[in-house]
Design an enzyme around this catalytic site. Structure first.
Site, PDB file in Angstrom:
ATOM      1  N   ASN A  28     -10.948  -4.454   2.035  1.00 16.90           N
ATOM      2  CA  ASN A  28      -9.792  -5.332   2.243  1.00 16.90           C
ATOM      3  C   ASN A  28      -9.861  -6.589   1.384  1.00 16.90           C
ATOM      4  O   ASN A  28      -9.084  -7.533   1.598  1.00 16.90           O
ATOM      5  CB  ASN A  28      -9.690  -5.723   3.725  1.00 16.90           C
ATOM      6  CG  ASN A  28      -9.357  -4.513   4.581  1.00 16.90           C
ATOM      7  OD1 ASN A  28      -8.427  -3.779   4.280  1.00 16.90           O
ATOM      8  ND2 ASN A  28     -10.134  -4.290   5.636  1.00 16.90           N
ATOM      9  N   ARG A  54      -1.682  19.243  18.185  1.00 15.87           N
ATOM     10  CA  ARG A  54      -3.006  18.592  18.257  1.00 15.87           C
ATOM     11  C   ARG A  54      -3.794  18.694  16.957  1.00 15.87           C
ATOM     12  O   ARG A  54      -5.016  18.507  16.923  1.00 15.87           O
ATOM     13  CB  ARG A  54      -3.835  19.139  19.416  1.00 15.87           C
ATOM     14  CG  ARG A  54      -3.229  18.841  20.761  1.00 15.87           C
ATOM     15  CD  ARG A  54      -4.281  18.777  21.847  1.00 15.87           C
ATOM     16  NE  ARG A  54      -3.660  18.471  23.116  1.00 15.87           N
ATOM     17  CZ  ARG A  54      -3.211  19.398  23.966  1.00 15.87           C
ATOM     18  NH1 ARG A  54      -3.355  20.678  23.680  1.00 15.87           N
ATOM     19  NH2 ARG A  54      -2.647  19.036  25.087  1.00 15.87           N
ATOM     20  N   HIS A  56       3.083  -4.549  -3.747  1.00 12.44           N
ATOM     21  CA  HIS A  56       1.843  -4.720  -2.985  1.00 12.44           C
ATOM     22  C   HIS A  56       0.719  -5.166  -3.928  1.00 12.44           C
ATOM     23  O   HIS A  56      -0.039  -6.087  -3.623  1.00 12.44           O
ATOM     24  CB  HIS A  56       1.494  -3.390  -2.305  1.00 12.44           C
ATOM     25  CG  HIS A  56       0.184  -3.396  -1.588  1.00 12.44           C
ATOM     26  ND1 HIS A  56      -0.021  -4.111  -0.429  1.00 12.44           N
ATOM     27  CD2 HIS A  56      -1.010  -2.801  -1.877  1.00 12.44           C
ATOM     28  CE1 HIS A  56      -1.280  -3.945  -0.035  1.00 12.44           C
ATOM     29  NE2 HIS A  56      -1.895  -3.157  -0.897  1.00 12.44           N
ATOM     30  N   GLU A  88      -5.804  -2.206  -6.836  1.00 13.73           N
ATOM     31  CA  GLU A  88      -6.874  -1.616  -6.012  1.00 13.73           C
ATOM     32  C   GLU A  88      -8.053  -1.209  -6.899  1.00 13.73           C
ATOM     33  O   GLU A  88      -9.209  -1.279  -6.483  1.00 13.73           O
ATOM     34  CB  GLU A  88      -6.356  -0.401  -5.224  1.00 13.73           C
ATOM     35  CG  GLU A  88      -5.106  -0.651  -4.374  1.00 13.73           C
ATOM     36  CD  GLU A  88      -5.284  -1.638  -3.219  1.00 13.73           C
ATOM     37  OE1 GLU A  88      -6.440  -1.954  -2.853  1.00 13.73           O
ATOM     38  OE2 GLU A  88      -4.252  -2.120  -2.701  1.00 13.73           O
ATOM     39  N   GLU A 133     -14.265   1.640  10.090  1.00 15.59           N
ATOM     40  CA  GLU A 133     -14.131   0.212   9.757  1.00 15.59           C
ATOM     41  C   GLU A 133     -14.688  -0.736  10.815  1.00 15.59           C
ATOM     42  O   GLU A 133     -14.028  -1.668  11.248  1.00 15.59           O
ATOM     43  CB  GLU A 133     -12.653  -0.110   9.479  1.00 15.59           C
ATOM     44  CG  GLU A 133     -12.484  -1.333   8.592  1.00 15.59           C
ATOM     45  CD  GLU A 133     -11.059  -1.509   8.073  1.00 15.59           C
ATOM     46  OE1 GLU A 133     -10.543  -0.599   7.428  1.00 15.59           O
ATOM     47  OE2 GLU A 133     -10.497  -2.579   8.327  1.00 15.59           O
ATOM     48  N   ARG A 182     -16.826  -1.059   5.792  1.00 19.26           N
ATOM     49  CA  ARG A 182     -15.534  -0.627   5.223  1.00 19.26           C
ATOM     50  C   ARG A 182     -14.572  -1.803   5.057  1.00 19.26           C
ATOM     51  O   ARG A 182     -13.646  -1.739   4.251  1.00 19.26           O
ATOM     52  CB  ARG A 182     -14.917   0.480   6.092  1.00 19.26           C
ATOM     53  CG  ARG A 182     -13.637   1.020   5.488  1.00 19.26           C
ATOM     54  CD  ARG A 182     -13.134   2.276   6.158  1.00 19.26           C
ATOM     55  NE  ARG A 182     -11.916   2.743   5.503  1.00 19.26           N
ATOM     56  CZ  ARG A 182     -11.369   3.929   5.657  1.00 19.26           C
ATOM     57  NH1 ARG A 182     -11.940   4.809   6.466  1.00 19.26           N
ATOM     58  NH2 ARG A 182     -10.258   4.261   5.032  1.00 19.26           N
ATOM     59  N   HIS A 194      -6.810  -8.742   0.362  1.00 19.44           N
ATOM     60  CA  HIS A 194      -5.697  -8.342   1.226  1.00 19.44           C
ATOM     61  C   HIS A 194      -5.357  -9.366   2.309  1.00 19.44           C
ATOM     62  O   HIS A 194      -4.260  -9.320   2.852  1.00 19.44           O
ATOM     63  CB  HIS A 194      -5.981  -6.981   1.877  1.00 19.44           C
ATOM     64  CG  HIS A 194      -5.791  -5.825   0.923  1.00 19.44           C
ATOM     65  ND1 HIS A 194      -6.598  -5.641  -0.189  1.00 19.44           N
ATOM     66  CD2 HIS A 194      -4.886  -4.816   0.880  1.00 19.44           C
ATOM     67  CE1 HIS A 194      -6.192  -4.552  -0.842  1.00 19.44           C
ATOM     68  NE2 HIS A 194      -5.153  -4.042  -0.222  1.00 19.44           N
ATOM     69  N   LYS A 240     -15.375   4.402  -3.014  1.00 21.47           N
ATOM     70  CA  LYS A 240     -14.707   4.340  -1.707  1.00 21.47           C
ATOM     71  C   LYS A 240     -15.255   5.395  -0.755  1.00 21.47           C
ATOM     72  O   LYS A 240     -15.480   5.113   0.423  1.00 21.47           O
ATOM     73  CB  LYS A 240     -13.178   4.461  -1.854  1.00 21.47           C
ATOM     74  CG  LYS A 240     -12.521   4.300  -0.491  1.00 21.47           C
ATOM     75  CD  LYS A 240     -11.049   4.064  -0.484  1.00 21.47           C
ATOM     76  CE  LYS A 240     -10.578   3.983   0.973  1.00 21.47           C
ATOM     77  NZ  LYS A 240      -9.151   3.890   1.129  1.00 21.47           N
ATOM     78  N   HIS A 278      -1.691  -9.825   1.831  1.00 22.65           N
ATOM     79  CA  HIS A 278      -0.696  -9.385   2.827  1.00 22.65           C
ATOM     80  C   HIS A 278       0.203 -10.541   3.247  1.00 22.65           C
ATOM     81  O   HIS A 278       1.406 -10.357   3.462  1.00 22.65           O
ATOM     82  CB  HIS A 278      -1.381  -8.801   4.068  1.00 22.65           C
ATOM     83  CG  HIS A 278      -1.737  -7.351   3.916  1.00 22.65           C
ATOM     84  ND1 HIS A 278      -2.769  -6.768   4.616  1.00 22.65           N
ATOM     85  CD2 HIS A 278      -1.197  -6.370   3.139  1.00 22.65           C
ATOM     86  CE1 HIS A 278      -2.852  -5.490   4.267  1.00 22.65           C
ATOM     87  NE2 HIS A 278      -1.914  -5.223   3.380  1.00 22.65           N
ATOM     88  N   LYS A 311      -7.396   7.364   6.570  1.00 22.55           N
ATOM     89  CA  LYS A 311      -6.500   6.495   7.359  1.00 22.55           C
ATOM     90  C   LYS A 311      -5.099   7.088   7.311  1.00 22.55           C
ATOM     91  O   LYS A 311      -4.540   7.289   6.224  1.00 22.55           O
ATOM     92  CB  LYS A 311      -6.456   5.079   6.779  1.00 22.55           C
ATOM     93  CG  LYS A 311      -7.618   4.212   7.191  1.00 22.55           C
ATOM     94  CD  LYS A 311      -7.400   2.776   6.735  1.00 22.55           C
ATOM     95  CE  LYS A 311      -8.583   1.890   7.104  1.00 22.55           C
ATOM     96  NZ  LYS A 311      -8.456   0.528   6.562  1.00 22.55           N
TER      97      LYS A 311
END
Ligand code: GLY
Length: 347
Positions: free
Chosen positions: A226, A107, A248, A171, A218, A222, A229, A208, A233, A129
């Site tokens: 992206n 946990r 990427h 980024e 998010e 937030r 992206h 950030k 993506h 994340k």
């Protein structure tokens, strides 16, 4: 101002040593991959108290439940309990997966992220994340949980190939474009090789972490992280499907140009601003070759994006340089138009 669990340092060994001693951990495991164990671990190894090294394969294709099972087995065999700590020494994939393993083991035990790639230093290791891929879905299983420490040491950038550096640089460009016009102007006056990494990493960390503090899970703000992206993506998936994997960062960089074109048509940025963005990104990344017949297929891939609502593509669009807005509805025609614009740019 950086949050208490985020530190940039020239001297990671002594800092880690003190942090681990203060933490009073009864067991320390260092998670590495075959690259970081060779190129990065030797720098910190002499400074670490007694510890064990766990090594897994590098690469997105190993960001799986199977690799997690291997990590959990090792942690169990080492009899790690809730007073143990996992120190993750690696790029974005290892940080996401190692953090996920630590956050779910018994946990949740403490974990430290020590990013070794530009992408992880500027982005992935900040903001909590964590997760792994599942079937063909990226980061499909995961959670938000902050490490007890993210320790950023730009010296590790020397261990990277030019391609890895270029990938993470997208980024950094993104952060400048959505938050700081002055920084953007400084950044675009220099080539990739000339960039002052410590300055840029501090900016990324401050920017950030301030966004994440305001919106950790998010729900709104937030989402601006992206930028680039949505189309990025889709381009990444398109090239992957055609058996021609791209970085990427290359995909995000092209996405930043295409999304800026949509912003220009929505009167959010000027001709001059999109000219600057396209010129600099093309200088660093060159151009991806797209087939006109595939524009619709790429636009359709944008609909898969996690940020959408129903069938409406919601993208992040720049508002001038240094600011952006999120949840902007973008039509399929606008995406096709943006891809056509990108494809006709001259280097
Ligand atoms: N990479 C975007 C975020 O962490 O929210």
């Amino acid at each position: 101002m950086l949050p208490a669990n985020l530190k940039l340092t020239d001297n990671p060994g002594p800092y880690l040593n003190l942090f681990l001693q203060k933490g009073g951990y009864n067991k320390i495991a260092v998670l590495t991959d075959e690259n970081t164990v060779k190129h990065c671990y030797p720098l910190i190894q002499p400074h670490l108290p007694e510890h064990v090294v766990i090594t897994v394969n590098s690469g997105e294709e190993f960001k799986t439940l199977q690799t997690c099972a291997h990590i959990w087995e090792q942690m169990t065999d080492l009899a790690m309990d809730r007073h143990a700590v996992l120190l993750v020494l690696g790029g974005g994939v290892l940080g996401d997966m190692g953090g996920f393993c630590a956050a779910t083991y018994k946990r949740g035990i403490d974990f430290i992220l020590m990013p070794t790639t530009l992408l992880a230093m500027a982005d992935a290791s900040i903001g909590g994340k964590l997760g792994i891929d599942f079937r063909h879905f990226k980061n499909h299983i995961g959670l938000f949980k902050e490490p007890v420490l993210t320790l950023i040491h730009s010296g590790f950038l020397k261990t990277l190939s030019q391609n890895e550096l270029r990938s993470g640089f997208a980024e950094v460009i993104k952060h400048a474009l959505i938050s700081d016009r002055t920084l953007w102007n400084e950044l675009r006056s220099k080539s990739l090789e000339e960039q002052p990494w410590d300055v840029l990493l501090r900016h990324s960390a401050e920017f950030k972490s301030s966004v994440v503090q305001q919106d950790p899970t998010e729900k709104g703000l937030r989402k601006i992280l992206n930028a680039g992206h949505t189309i990025g993506h889709a381009l990444e998936s398109y090239f992957l499907k055609s058996g021609n994997r791209i970085l990427h960062g290359e995909a995000v960089a092209a996405g930043l140009i295409a999304e800026a074109f949509i912003a220009k048509n929505q009167n959010l940025i000027t001709d001059e601003e999109i000219g600057q963005i396209a010129a600099y990104i093309l200088k660093v990344y060159g151009k991806l070759g797209l087939h006109e017949k595939d524009y619709a297929q790429i636009a359709a891939l944008c609909i898969q994006d996690k940020k959408n609502r129903g069938n409406t593509v919601l993208a992040v669009l720049p508002e001038g340089i240094g600011k952006a807005r999120w949840d902007c509805a973008v039509s399929e025609e606008e995406i096709v138009g943006a891809l056509a614009f990108y494809n006709t740019l001259q280097i």
